[in-house]
Design a protein around this motif. Structure first.
Motif, mmCIF file in Angstrom:
data_model
loop_
_atom_site.group_PDB
_atom_site.id
_atom_site.type_symbol
_atom_site.label_atom_id
_atom_site.label_comp_id
_atom_site.label_asym_id
_atom_site.label_seq_id
_atom_site.Cartn_x
_atom_site.Cartn_y
_atom_site.Cartn_z
ATOM 1 N N GLY A 11 31.384 23.723 50.303
ATOM 2 C CA GLY A 11 30.457 24.365 51.138
ATOM 3 C C GLY A 11 29.737 25.705 50.632
ATOM 4 O O GLY A 11 28.639 25.675 50.678
ATOM 5 N N GLY A 12 30.348 26.599 50.095
ATOM 6 C CA GLY A 12 29.897 27.859 49.476
ATOM 7 C C GLY A 12 28.858 27.390 48.466
ATOM 8 O O GLY A 12 28.026 27.995 48.231
ATOM 9 N N LEU A 13 29.659 26.604 47.567
ATOM 10 C CA LEU A 13 28.677 26.360 46.108
ATOM 11 C C LEU A 13 27.400 25.696 46.405
ATOM 12 O O LEU A 13 26.530 25.828 46.106
ATOM 13 C CB LEU A 13 29.790 25.156 45.346
ATOM 14 N N THR A 14 27.451 24.687 47.761
ATOM 15 C CA THR A 14 26.291 23.965 47.851
ATOM 16 C C THR A 14 25.438 25.026 48.463
ATOM 17 O O THR A 14 24.013 24.983 48.115
ATOM 18 C CB THR A 14 26.694 22.908 49.176
ATOM 19 N N ALA A 15 25.843 25.952 49.387
ATOM 20 C CA ALA A 15 24.873 27.001 50.051
ATOM 21 C C ALA A 15 24.220 27.876 48.859
ATOM 22 O O ALA A 15 23.154 28.111 49.209
ATOM 23 C CB ALA A 15 25.682 27.773 51.027
ATOM 24 N N TRP A 16 24.999 28.140 48.048
ATOM 25 C CA TRP A 16 24.420 29.162 47.064
ATOM 26 C C TRP A 16 23.519 28.337 46.152
ATOM 27 O O TRP A 16 22.474 28.910 45.845
ATOM 28 C CB TRP A 16 25.860 29.466 46.072
ATOM 29 N N LEU A 17 23.678 26.916 45.694
ATOM 30 C CA LEU A 17 22.736 26.226 45.142
ATOM 31 C C LEU A 17 21.251 26.327 45.901
ATOM 32 O O LEU A 17 20.238 26.181 45.404
ATOM 33 C CB LEU A 17 23.353 24.996 44.811
ATOM 34 N N LEU A 18 21.500 25.840 47.018
ATOM 35 C CA LEU A 18 20.130 25.686 47.898
ATOM 36 C C LEU A 18 19.666 27.088 48.022
ATOM 37 O O LEU A 18 18.430 27.156 47.915
ATOM 38 C CB LEU A 18 20.690 24.995 49.407
ATOM 39 N N ARG A 19 20.192 28.061 48.385
ATOM 40 C CA ARG A 19 19.382 29.295 48.311
ATOM 41 C C ARG A 19 18.653 29.648 47.277
ATOM 42 O O ARG A 19 17.636 30.258 47.156
ATOM 43 C CB ARG A 19 20.641 30.413 48.757
ATOM 44 N N ARG A 20 19.611 29.500 46.135
ATOM 45 C CA ARG A 20 18.902 29.652 44.740
ATOM 46 C C ARG A 20 17.713 29.059 44.419
ATOM 47 O O ARG A 20 16.716 29.209 44.128
ATOM 48 C CB ARG A 20 19.815 29.367 43.758
ATOM 49 N N SER A 21 17.461 27.443 45.014
ATOM 50 C CA SER A 21 16.370 26.769 44.713
ATOM 51 C C SER A 21 15.140 27.306 45.659
ATOM 52 O O SER A 21 14.164 27.132 45.275
ATOM 53 C CB SER A 21 16.589 25.292 44.913
ATOM 54 N N VAL A 22 15.704 27.615 46.812
ATOM 55 C CA VAL A 22 14.492 28.167 47.989
ATOM 56 C C VAL A 22 13.977 29.403 47.269
ATOM 57 O O VAL A 22 12.839 29.596 47.497
ATOM 58 C CB VAL A 22 15.245 28.355 49.327
#
Length: 66
Positions: A11-22
């Motif tokens: 979950g933390g990795l997914t949130a980090w990747l999404l935040r980066r693309s946004v």
């Protein structure tokens, strides 16, 4: 216990990747570039179905692509 740790890491990795693309899209939009955003398109002719597509947003363009 191990499953909980794996789920939290995923979950933390997914949130980090999404935040980066946004953040990258926001920076491109601030510079005036055309931004391509993935989305689900709902077509009235196909009741209840959604198609994966992209929305192009920019200073002179706004279009949906499938």
């Amino acid at each position: 216990m191990i499953e909980l740790v794996v789920a939290l890491v995923a979950g933390g990795l997914t949130a980090w990747l999404l935040r980066r693309s946004v953040k990258r899209r926001a920076e491109s939009a601030a510079q005036g570039d055309t931004v391509r955003v993935p989305c689900l398109l709902r077509l009235p002719a196909r009741e209840g179905r959604r198609l994966r597509g992209h929305m192009l947003i920019g200073p002179d363009v706004m279009a949906c692509l499938t």
